[in-house]
Design a protein around this motif. Structure first.
Motif, short mmCIF file in Angstrom:
data_model
loop_
_atom_site.label_atom_id
_atom_site.label_comp_id
_atom_site.label_asym_id
_atom_site.label_seq_id
_atom_site.Cartn_x
_atom_site.Cartn_y
_atom_site.Cartn_z
N GLU A 151 0.97 -1.28 0.05
CA GLU A 151 0.05 0.07 0.02
C GLU A 151 0.77 1.17 -0.04
O GLU A 151 0.54 2.24 -0.58
N THR A 152 2.06 1.21 0.59
CA THR A 152 2.79 2.40 0.80
C THR A 152 4.33 1.69 0.50
O THR A 152 4.53 0.55 0.45
N THR A 153 5.21 2.89 0.78
CA THR A 153 6.89 2.18 0.57
C THR A 153 7.21 1.56 1.83
O THR A 153 8.38 1.16 1.60
N LEU A 154 6.47 1.87 2.73
CA LEU A 154 7.13 1.53 4.12
C LEU A 154 7.48 0.10 4.34
O LEU A 154 8.58 -0.15 4.91
N PRO A 155 6.91 -0.75 3.83
CA PRO A 155 7.26 -2.34 4.15
C PRO A 155 8.53 -2.90 3.38
O PRO A 155 9.22 -3.85 3.65
N VAL A 156 8.81 -1.99 2.37
CA VAL A 156 10.17 -2.38 1.34
C VAL A 156 11.22 -2.62 2.26
O VAL A 156 11.54 -1.71 3.04
N THR A 157 12.00 -3.62 1.92
CA THR A 157 13.24 -3.93 2.78
C THR A 157 14.36 -3.58 2.00
O THR A 157 14.50 -3.64 0.60
N LEU A 158 15.67 -3.42 2.74
CA LEU A 158 16.84 -3.21 1.96
C LEU A 158 17.22 -4.50 1.11
O LEU A 158 17.70 -4.48 0.04
N GLU A 159 16.96 -5.64 1.41
CA GLU A 159 17.05 -6.89 0.69
C GLU A 159 16.39 -7.06 -0.58
O GLU A 159 16.80 -7.19 -1.77
N GLU A 160 15.12 -6.55 -0.57
CA GLU A 160 14.41 -6.32 -1.62
C GLU A 160 14.71 -5.17 -2.63
O GLU A 160 15.00 -5.56 -4.00
N MET A 161 15.40 -4.20 -2.07
CA MET A 161 15.71 -2.99 -2.74
C MET A 161 17.22 -3.60 -3.69
O MET A 161 17.20 -3.38 -4.84
N LEU A 162 17.97 -4.38 -3.00
CA LEU A 162 19.01 -4.69 -3.43
C LEU A 162 18.84 -5.88 -4.81
O LEU A 162 19.47 -5.68 -5.54
N HIS A 163 17.67 -6.88 -4.63
CA HIS A 163 17.32 -7.78 -5.31
C HIS A 163 17.16 -7.04 -6.60
O HIS A 163 17.62 -7.24 -7.75
N HIS A 164 16.18 -6.06 -6.64
CA HIS A 164 15.88 -5.35 -7.97
C HIS A 164 16.66 -4.27 -8.52
O HIS A 164 16.72 -4.16 -9.68
N ALA A 165 17.52 -3.86 -7.71
CA ALA A 165 18.70 -3.07 -8.20
C ALA A 165 19.62 -3.81 -9.12
O ALA A 165 20.27 -3.21 -9.88
N LYS A 166 19.87 -4.89 -8.57
CA LYS A 166 20.88 -5.88 -9.26
C LYS A 166 20.38 -6.12 -10.84
O LYS A 166 21.11 -6.00 -11.64
N ALA A 167 19.00 -6.40 -10.93
CA ALA A 167 18.21 -6.55 -12.26
C ALA A 167 18.42 -5.45 -12.96
O ALA A 167 18.58 -5.22 -14.13
N VAL A 168 18.24 -4.12 -12.38
CA VAL A 168 18.15 -3.21 -13.03
C VAL A 168 19.56 -2.54 -13.48
O VAL A 168 19.73 -2.37 -14.85
N ARG A 169 20.45 -2.85 -12.67
CA ARG A 169 21.86 -2.51 -13.03
C ARG A 169 22.26 -3.23 -14.35
O ARG A 169 23.07 -2.67 -15.05
N ARG A 170 21.94 -4.51 -14.27
CA ARG A 170 22.30 -5.46 -15.50
C ARG A 170 21.71 -4.96 -16.87
O ARG A 170 22.29 -5.23 -17.95
N GLY A 171 20.48 -4.19 -16.74
CA GLY A 171 20.08 -3.57 -18.08
C GLY A 171 20.32 -2.15 -18.40
O GLY A 171 20.14 -1.77 -19.67
N GLY A 229 10.35 18.09 0.77
CA GLY A 229 9.25 18.35 0.24
C GLY A 229 8.39 17.17 0.71
O GLY A 229 8.27 16.89 1.85
N LEU A 230 7.58 16.50 -0.21
CA LEU A 230 6.65 15.41 0.02
C LEU A 230 7.71 14.18 0.02
O LEU A 230 8.25 13.79 -0.82
N THR A 231 7.92 13.54 1.36
CA THR A 231 8.83 12.52 1.40
C THR A 231 7.81 11.11 1.67
O THR A 231 7.30 11.11 2.80
N PRO A 232 7.49 10.24 0.72
CA PRO A 232 6.45 9.35 0.96
C PRO A 232 6.78 8.38 2.20
O PRO A 232 5.82 7.66 2.58
N GLN A 233 8.16 8.31 2.86
CA GLN A 233 8.37 7.40 3.90
C GLN A 233 7.90 7.92 5.11
O GLN A 233 7.60 7.20 6.15
N SER A 234 7.36 9.28 4.87
CA SER A 234 6.80 9.92 6.11
C SER A 234 5.20 10.13 5.84
O SER A 234 4.61 10.93 6.60
N VAL A 235 4.56 9.15 5.06
CA VAL A 235 3.21 9.20 4.78
C VAL A 235 2.48 9.38 5.89
O VAL A 235 1.37 9.89 5.95
#
Length: 257
Positions: free
Chosen positions: A54-74, A140-146
């Motif tokens: 529903e928000t950005t709050l549940p996202v974990t560092l491990e999830e960000m690392l997983h997606h960032a690796k895929a993005v970086r390869r592209g 400004g609007l910082t979504p982690q402070s929703v």
């Protein structure tokens, strides 16, 4: 030549607008890079776009690392910046250095983005920069402070505008190479952009910023709900739904293959 943080600062001086879009997987990242986007942001908005939160709050560092690796390869040319997710950097500068260090070390991304410009966060940014980690600020609007701010426009009163301007100056002094300005009045964004020597990247902050960023799912018409400042250039939800409906019909009628 691959885009660098120094190049973004030069582009501000040359008044050359900076294009930033988000990516969450290899396929999207490859398309953005081939289209000549300057910065690919692995935003924690992937929590909603890709993971169904529903928000950005549940996202974990491990999830960000997983997606960032895929993005970086592209990505071959664009600068890749990765959001540090909620509670991976707020506890202490040491925690921030550890989290940001993992991002650069494990994904190959060139920079991190974190939210806030209040004194403790500006100090954290300074510590990261001293450790050799390029930082893109976000105020400004910082979504982690929703739960504190909601999704309302920020900086509408004189006092709030002064505070946001002060945060922008503090982040520049701390060594940030640029700042995202989200959902603030265009006049305030113009004032900040004029005051700083580092580039401002606007999202819902008017046309006077040095660059613009949107969530790619909004641009492509993939999002169920759009923020008021987003713009869809195509309706992929409709196109994909129609394609799948056509395929399903052909299979059921034994017309495929």
């Amino acid at each position: 030549m691959a885009v660098t943080t120094q190049q973004l600062i030069q582009w501000k001086q040359q008044a050359r607008p900076i294009v930033v879009l988000t990516a969450w997987d290899y396929a999207i990242a490859q398309l953005l890079d081939a289209s000549g986007v300057d910065v690919v942001l692995v935003g924690d908005s992937l929590g909603m776009v890709t993971l169904g939160y529903e928000t950005t709050l549940p996202v974990t560092l491990e999830e960000m690392l997983h997606h960032a690796k895929a993005v970086r390869r592209g990505v071959q040319q664009a600068l890749v910046v990765v959001d540090l997710p909620f509670l991976s950097y707020q506890e202490s500068p040491q925690q921030a250095i550890h989290s940001a260090g993992r991002v650069l070390k494990e994904t190959g991304a060139q920079a991190v983005k974190l939210e806030g410009g209040y004194p403790a966060m500006a100090e954290t940014v300074g510590r990261l920069v001293k450790a050799g980690i390029p930082v893109l600020g976000h105020i400004g609007l910082t979504p982690q402070s929703v739960h504190q701010l909601g999704y309302r426009q920020q900086g509408k009163t004189a006092d709030a505008g002064e505070r946001i301007l002060g945060e922008a100056i503090a982040l520049e002094q701390a060594g940030a190479f640029g700042i995202v300005l989200e959902h603030i009045p265009a006049s305030l964004a113009a004032q900040i952009t004029q005051k700083l020597t580092i580039p401002t990247i606007g999202i819902g902050a008017g046309s006077d910023c040095d660059g613009q960023v949107l969530v790619t799912a909004d641009v492509l018409g993939l999002s169920q709900r759009q923020p008021p400042f987003a713009k869809s250039y195509v309706n992929l939800r409709e196109i994909i739904t129609q394609a799948v409906t056509d395929f399903s019909g052909e299979v059921r009628e034994r017309n495929f293959p």
